[in-house]
Design a protein around this motif. Structure first.
Motif, PDB file in Angstrom:
ATOM      1  N   PHE A   1       0.806  -1.219   0.000  1.00 17.18           N
ATOM      2  CA  PHE A   1       0.000   0.000   0.000  1.00 17.18           C
ATOM      3  C   PHE A   1       0.842   1.273   0.000  1.00 17.18           C
ATOM      4  O   PHE A   1       0.351   2.336  -0.358  1.00 17.18           O
ATOM      5  CB  PHE A   1      -0.959  -0.002   1.195  1.00 17.18           C
ATOM      6  CG  PHE A   1      -2.060  -1.005   1.038  1.00 17.18           C
ATOM      7  CD1 PHE A   1      -3.228  -0.678   0.361  1.00 17.18           C
ATOM      8  CD2 PHE A   1      -1.914  -2.290   1.519  1.00 17.18           C
ATOM      9  CE1 PHE A   1      -4.237  -1.603   0.189  1.00 17.18           C
ATOM     10  CE2 PHE A   1      -2.916  -3.229   1.350  1.00 17.18           C
ATOM     11  CZ  PHE A   1      -4.078  -2.895   0.683  1.00 17.18           C
ATOM     12  N   SER A   2       2.094   1.188   0.419  1.00 19.99           N
ATOM     13  CA  SER A   2       2.959   2.362   0.355  1.00 19.99           C
ATOM     14  C   SER A   2       4.335   1.935  -0.127  1.00 19.99           C
ATOM     15  O   SER A   2       4.654   0.741  -0.174  1.00 19.99           O
ATOM     16  CB  SER A   2       3.059   3.059   1.714  1.00 19.99           C
ATOM     17  OG  SER A   2       3.551   2.175   2.699  1.00 19.99           O
ATOM     18  N   THR A   3       5.153   2.901  -0.497  1.00 21.36           N
ATOM     19  CA  THR A   3       6.472   2.618  -1.049  1.00 21.36           C
ATOM     20  C   THR A   3       7.444   3.672  -0.517  1.00 21.36           C
ATOM     21  O   THR A   3       7.180   4.348   0.472  1.00 21.36           O
ATOM     22  CB  THR A   3       6.450   2.675  -2.587  1.00 21.36           C
ATOM     23  OG1 THR A   3       6.208   4.026  -2.995  1.00 21.36           O
ATOM     24  CG2 THR A   3       5.355   1.792  -3.164  1.00 21.36           C
ATOM     25  N   TYR A   4       8.543   3.850  -1.246  1.00 26.36           N
ATOM     26  CA  TYR A   4       9.509   4.891  -0.905  1.00 26.36           C
ATOM     27  C   TYR A   4       9.045   6.267  -1.375  1.00 26.36           C
ATOM     28  O   TYR A   4       9.763   7.243  -1.238  1.00 26.36           O
ATOM     29  CB  TYR A   4      10.873   4.560  -1.510  1.00 26.36           C
ATOM     30  CG  TYR A   4      11.461   3.266  -0.982  1.00 26.36           C
ATOM     31  CD1 TYR A   4      11.713   3.103   0.383  1.00 26.36           C
ATOM     32  CD2 TYR A   4      11.742   2.212  -1.825  1.00 26.36           C
ATOM     33  CE1 TYR A   4      12.239   1.928   0.873  1.00 26.36           C
ATOM     34  CE2 TYR A   4      12.281   1.025  -1.341  1.00 26.36           C
ATOM     35  CZ  TYR A   4      12.529   0.883   0.007  1.00 26.36           C
ATOM     36  OH  TYR A   4      13.054  -0.289   0.493  1.00 26.36           O
ATOM     37  N   LYS A   5       7.848   6.330  -1.949  1.00 28.44           N
ATOM     38  CA  LYS A   5       7.244   7.613  -2.341  1.00 28.44           C
ATOM     39  C   LYS A   5       5.976   7.819  -1.516  1.00 28.44           C
ATOM     40  O   LYS A   5       5.296   6.870  -1.134  1.00 28.44           O
ATOM     41  CB  LYS A   5       6.891   7.608  -3.841  1.00 28.44           C
ATOM     42  CG  LYS A   5       8.074   7.422  -4.765  1.00 28.44           C
ATOM     43  CD  LYS A   5       7.671   7.602  -6.224  1.00 28.44           C
ATOM     44  CE  LYS A   5       6.863   6.443  -6.755  1.00 28.44           C
ATOM     45  NZ  LYS A   5       7.663   5.258  -7.049  1.00 28.44           N
ATOM     46  N   THR A   6       5.646   9.077  -1.256  1.00 28.75           N
ATOM     47  CA  THR A   6       4.379   9.387  -0.598  1.00 28.75           C
ATOM     48  C   THR A   6       3.229   8.895  -1.481  1.00 28.75           C
ATOM     49  O   THR A   6       3.230   9.111  -2.690  1.00 28.75           O
ATOM     50  CB  THR A   6       4.247  10.897  -0.380  1.00 28.75           C
ATOM     51  OG1 THR A   6       5.317  11.331   0.463  1.00 28.75           O
ATOM     52  CG2 THR A   6       2.912  11.243   0.266  1.00 28.75           C
TER      53      THR A   6
END
Length: 607
Positions: free
Chosen positions: A124-129
């Motif tokens: 659901f999330s990564t190294y980007k917002t």
């Protein structure tokens, strides 16, 4: 923003799975062009890409709307993955046009999953917002049973379960405004931090009966076992393998000796080369072929080792295992997402040995660092398995011991040092330096063994036991450390902490947000002996200092003998993962250690 929409349909008595992926990325700075190149990776065996559309939106000069530009070409490539000799990975490669500050890249593609055992997870999330992140699975619940595992913090994930007008059940997960995950090289794998869902097909109705896929560990083992059953039966009847095993163990009387001889033979003679080629990434090759070719991947080496140990009359089994980059247990996630490696497990003299032949320099008594604390799915037959936990090797078994004798010549220290590496400290040392020639190795290591100050000269450097897994590594060398002692009048000040390990290892809690991961637990012991110069005696002997908790600590103490002073120093790192809640305590320990390192022994000239 990213969306995955998975649809499971039944066609000709089997599930077909498609996933439509949509991804939008907004670029905030002029560095946007650095991210113009993009690849969509797929295996070609387990999944295929059937549709791709990629385009850029970039601000119109008048600032009131966006201009749109399609990707001009999508190129099929066959990239090679680092560390893998051969795989069947393919990619769709393209370049986004016109990326700049304020631009938005857009990607829509459809993926077909060709094997019901391999459904992708969703992060659901990564190294980007992430502004919006949505994952859904649509399936006919009367014909297919779809289950999922949710890993991580679900507090920001909205889940709904509905039915559409076609009668399909829809599982939908949605998250909004998730902060980016910081990238830290020394942190555990991102699976430990990112909320994610791992879907799987439990069973499906083929028109006549329900077909089990994954419902528990037993079904996962049954599927895995189907890859090795006939291979094992054939290999155990191989006369050439029997002759090889007999030749290796002919002089060995103990079961332990037989196991060690076979394990070391596989390590020495079979080169580890990774293969990922469809189901070839799961099905081992024939042990006879591995012996002939002298190379194989982890499953090839594990099964060869299992067969050879069994031929020697030992209790041995193949086992699947996840390395430490995968944080799940078999009970949590009984699907192929739980493991990525194979080893052999041997039961000898009432003790369990976890034998990882890919760890080329391992002593038979130690598991490889990457499987410590992990569960192994041990296969004992078609419907017989056991899940065993690999132990974490304690700090006291992984030691670096350093003994140094010091002699003063004016302000110069002359040192004679013997250092030894045991356990996984030894393994890490050999693995790091094995690719260097003997001469180059000594040259490189001499630089690394300098201590005291940057003027130190090392000579007579020698390494013993480097190629013998059953012995500790012993290193001997001499050092000349000029301008080290401080003389004031008739007093000499000598700081005996030559090895100021951890001195610069305070954790910046403003910068580091994720846990700290180490390969091994370990202990460093230093004994430093200073021969008193003739005509001098000790006027100040430092007080002992220590700091300890269950995860780390140190002890530094001094003792006075007739004509010498001895400094005993021990550092203990007793963790594989240090969580952020413990960083403050670590820094307190470092502060205390820095204070201890700053003390000097004072010698005074006799009158």
């Amino acid at each position: 923003k990213k969306t995955d929409k998975v649809i499971v349909r039944m066609e000709d008595g089997k599930p077909t799975i498609t996933n439509t992926r949509v991804n939008q990325t907004l670029y905030l700075t002029e560095r946007a062009q650095e991210y113009a190149e993009r690849s969509i990776y797929y295996s070609g065996t387990f999944n295929t890409i059937t549709y791709v559309r990629a385009f850029s939106l970039f601000p119109h000069p008048n600032g009131k709307k966006y201009l749109e530009a399609d990707v001009s070409e999508v190129v099929d490539k066959h990239p090679m993955t680092d560390g893998i000799f051969y795989d069947d990975n393919k990619s769709k490669f393209f370049i986004y046009p016109g990326l700049m500050a304020g631009a938005i890249s857009n990607l829509v593609y459809q993926e077909t999953i060709n094997d019901v055992h391999f459904m992708d997870g969703f992060y659901f999330s990564t190294y980007k917002t992430t502004v919006n992140s949505e994952y859904s699975i649509n399936y006919p619940a009367d014909l297919v049973s779809v289950k999922y595992f949710f890993i991580g913090d679900s507090s920001k994930i909205k889940f709904t379960k509905t039915k559409n007008k076609e009668g399909y059940t829809i599982l939908n997960f949605e998250a909004k405004n998730l902060l980016k995950i910081p990238y830290e090289r020394d942190a555990p794998n991102i699976r430990n931090y990112v909320p994610h869902v791992i879907p799987y097909i439990e069973k499906y109705y083929d028109g006549k009966q329900w077909v089990e896929v994954f419902s528990d560990v037993a079904h996962l083992h049954k599927w895995y076992y189907s890859f090795i059953k006939s291979l094992h039966e054939e290999a155990l009847a191989d006369a050439s393998l029997h002759r090889l095993v007999d030749s290796l163990i002919i002089t060995e009387k103990s079961d332990f000796g037989k196991m060690k001889k076979i394990f070391y033979w596989v390590q020495n003679n079979i080169k580890y080369i990774a293969f990922e080629d469809g189901l070839g990434g799961f099905i081992p090759r024939k042990p006879s072929a591995i012996c002939t070719n002298r190379y194989g991947d982890c499953k090839d080496m594990a099964n060869l080792l299992d067969i050879m140990l069994t031929m020697a009359g030992l209790k041995a089994f193949p086992a699947w295992i996840g390395t430490r980059m995968i944080p799940y247990t078999y009970q949590q996630v009984p699907t192929p997402a739980v493991d990525n490696h194979m080893i052999a497990v041997a039961l000898v003299d009432g003790k369990t040995y976890f034998l990882d032949a890919t760890g080329s320099y391992l002593n038979v008594n130690f598991p490889s660092p990457m499987i410590q604390g992990k569960e192994a799915l041990v296969s004992k037959g078609e419907n017989n398995f056991e899940v065993l936990k690999v132990p974490e090797v304690g700090a006291e078994r992984n030691q670096l011991y350093d003994s140094t004798v010091l002699t003063l010549e004016g302000k110069t220290l002359l040192a004679k040092t013997t250092a030894s590496y045991t356990g996984l400290q030894r393994y890490m040392f050999v693995a790091k330096n094995s690719s260097l020639s003997k001469n180059k190795r000594n040259e490189v290591l001499q630089e690394g063994f300098k201590k005291g100050n940057n003027k130190t000269k090392v000579s007579n450097f020698s390494i013993h036991g480097f190629d013998d897994r059953d012995s500790d590594i012993t290193i001997t060398y001499n050092s000349k450390i000029p301008d080290y002692a401080v003389q004031s009048g008739d007093e000499i000040f000598v700081n005996m902490a030559l090895d100021k390990r951890w001195l610069q290892d305070a954790i910046d809690t403003a910068e580091k947000k994720l846990a700290l991961e180490h390969d091994i637990k370990y202990t460093v012991r230093n004994t430093t002996i200073l021969n008193l110069p003739q005509g001098y005696s000790i006027t100040k002997l430092n007080q002992p200092k220590s700091w300890h908790n269950s995860q780390f600590g140190f002890d530094i103490s001094y003792e006075k003998l007739a004509d010498k002073v001895v400094c005993h120093q021990t550092l203990t790192s007793n963790f594989l993962v240090l969580n952020p809640k413990d960083f403050q305590e670590w820094n307190k320990m470092i502060d205390a250690l820095q204070d201890a390192y700053g003390s000097a022994v004072v010698l005074k000239k006799n009158k």
